[in-house]
Design an enzyme around this catalytic site. Structure first.
Site, short mmCIF file in Angstrom:
data_model
loop_
_atom_site.label_atom_id
_atom_site.label_comp_id
_atom_site.label_asym_id
_atom_site.label_seq_id
_atom_site.Cartn_x
_atom_site.Cartn_y
_atom_site.Cartn_z
N TRP A 101 46.93 15.17 60.76
CA TRP A 101 45.52 15.44 60.10
C TRP A 101 45.26 16.84 60.73
O TRP A 101 44.75 17.74 60.03
CB TRP A 101 44.44 14.32 60.09
N ASP A 172 37.23 15.97 63.86
CA ASP A 172 37.65 15.06 62.75
C ASP A 172 37.54 13.54 63.32
O ASP A 172 38.42 13.24 63.81
CB ASP A 172 38.77 15.51 62.18
N LYS A 196 37.07 5.55 55.29
CA LYS A 196 37.84 4.53 56.10
C LYS A 196 36.85 3.48 56.84
O LYS A 196 37.14 2.54 56.89
CB LYS A 196 38.52 5.53 57.41
C1 LIG Z 1 41.77 10.35 55.56
C2 LIG Z 1 41.63 11.57 56.70
C3 LIG Z 1 41.48 12.70 56.18
C4 LIG Z 1 41.49 12.90 54.79
O1 LIG Z 1 40.45 12.51 54.11
P1 LIG Z 1 40.07 13.02 52.39
O2 LIG Z 1 38.72 12.38 52.50
O3 LIG Z 1 41.19 12.51 51.86
O4 LIG Z 1 40.03 14.48 52.18
C5 LIG Z 1 41.26 13.73 57.23
N1 LIG Z 1 41.37 13.42 58.46
C6 LIG Z 1 41.44 12.15 58.93
C7 LIG Z 1 41.82 11.85 60.17
C8 LIG Z 1 41.89 11.07 57.85
O5 LIG Z 1 41.93 9.86 58.31
#
Ligand SMILES: *Cc1c(COP(=O)(O)O)cnc(C)c1O
Length: 361
Positions: A101, A172, A196
């Site tokens: 990511w 993030d 998540k």
């Molecule tokens: C799932 C995830 C993403 C991407 O998320 P989207 O909502 O599909 O754009 C980005 N960073 C992390 C750490 C993730 O787990």
């Protein structure tokens, strides 16, 4: 009806209590005569919903008053672009790459300007965090970007080692937000896709310090300008109303679990029992991540004999355990054990794994 134990990485399991509440309110929210999906985002009902959601999130995370909370769209992936579009302004930024990511975030930011990789652990297959001496920071950077839980590789930053910087820190936290206490004041911007640990997909949470709002050049789309969205209370246009409502119900559920301190206790117990099972399987199962940075939320593991993978998944499914297939870039299995996964679900998984190992030893 029979529900499985759902270990999907995302969209992921939601608290059953909250699903039932949303079901109950689906046709008629609090006597409004219609459901949340059917009402105006400008009306007093929805205004109270979004205000309550923000207030509960602020309380749960201890968000200081000089931070804005935004409920946006486009997922964490849009933030990979929106962050440099708002914050670079002709300058450079640093990225620490600890998994898929953060690597994607860096790649996307490269489309918008001069950004640098300040450290990467790719040569260790993303199974550890960089040591301090491996990180080469630019003191002039507009910001430093980190991913504090790498969902695919199962690597989590559990302390403030990456936060020891004088430049604004951008994180993030998509896959572990609200799973443990975090000192928000150490970060300039925190973002997370909802699917998540917060609610349904379609909502992206951005928590941004005041001084970073209003740095965007004039030529970016207004829905992507943090200042415009902050000024309009996330409602320049129609927001994802149902997702915000649902996230608000999850925040209230979390408060009933004792907040992030209460849920952390359960998360620790869940993670410890699963890693204990893996580490004590005599090599039958293996997690390759450095013990100091193993994720409490996403637990990837491989089987000693990969030819058993399909049997493992089929027998797990028959035992009511779903979503365990690992990400294709890592292989094997992955159990995502977010806030909404009860301890009983992890205990069922551990019991199954112990039986499976015995049977196929
Ligand atoms: C799932 C995830 C993403 C991407 O998320 P989207 O909502 O599909 O754009 C980005 N960073 C992390 C750490 C993730 O787990």
């Amino acid at each position: 009806m029979s529900r499985v134990w759902n270990f999907s990485a995302g969209p992921a399991v939601l608290p059953e209590e909250v699903l039932c509440q949303a079901q109950e309110e689906l046709l008629d929210w609090h006597g409004a005569g219609c459901g949340v999906m059917e009402m105006s985002h400008r009306g007093k009902e929805f205004t109270s919903i979004i205000e309550q959601a923000e207030a509960d999130l602020r309380e749960l995370m201890g968000i200081p008053a000089n931070y804005r909370v935004l409920f946006l769209q486009g997922g964490a992936t849009l933030q990979f672009a929106q962050i440099p579009m708002n914050l670079l302004n002709g300058r450079s930024a640093d990225y620490i790459v600890t998994g898929s990511w953060s690597k994607k975030a860096l790649k996307e930011a490269m489309r918008f300007g001069n950004v640098r990789c300040a450290a990467t652990t790719e040569n260790s297959a993303f199974t550890r965090l960089p040591e301090a001496e491996e990180v080469r920071l630019d003191p002039q950077a507009a910001y430093l970007h980190v991913c504090t839980n790498e969902t695919i590789h199962g690597v989590e930053v559990s302390d403030d080692r990456l936060a020891r910087t004088d430049v604004p820190l951008v994180a993030d936290m998509s896959s572990h937000i609200l799973s443990r206490p975090v000192d928000v004041s150490k970060y300039a911007l925190i973002y997370a896709g909802a699917q998540k640990n917060i609610g349904p997909s379609g909502v992206t949470l951005v928590i941004i310090r005041d001084d970073l709002v209003g740095r965007a050049p004039g030529n970016i789309p207004s829905v992507m300008d943090y200042a415009v969205m902050a000024e309009h209370g996330s409602m320049l246009n129609t927001p994802p109303t149902f997702g915000i409502y649902f996230a608000g119900l999850v925040f209230q559920w979390l408060k009933r679990q004792g907040g992030v301190v209460g849920i952390e206790r359960i998360n620790v117990e869940k993670a410890e029992s699963l890693y204990h099972c893996i580490d004590n399987s005599g090599g039958f199962y293996r997690n390759p991540v450095d013990k100091a940075c193993r994720s409490r939320m996403n637990v990837p593991f491989t089987l000693l004999r990969p030819e058993l993978d399909a049997t493992f998944l089929a027998e797990a499914k028959a035992a009511g355990l779903a979503g365990l297939k690992g990400h294709k870039s890592v292989g094997g299995m992955r159990a995502s054990i977010y806030n909404a996964m009860p301890l009983a679900g992890v205990q069922a998984l551990v019991a199954f794994m112990n039986d499976f190992a015995k049977k196929h030893a």
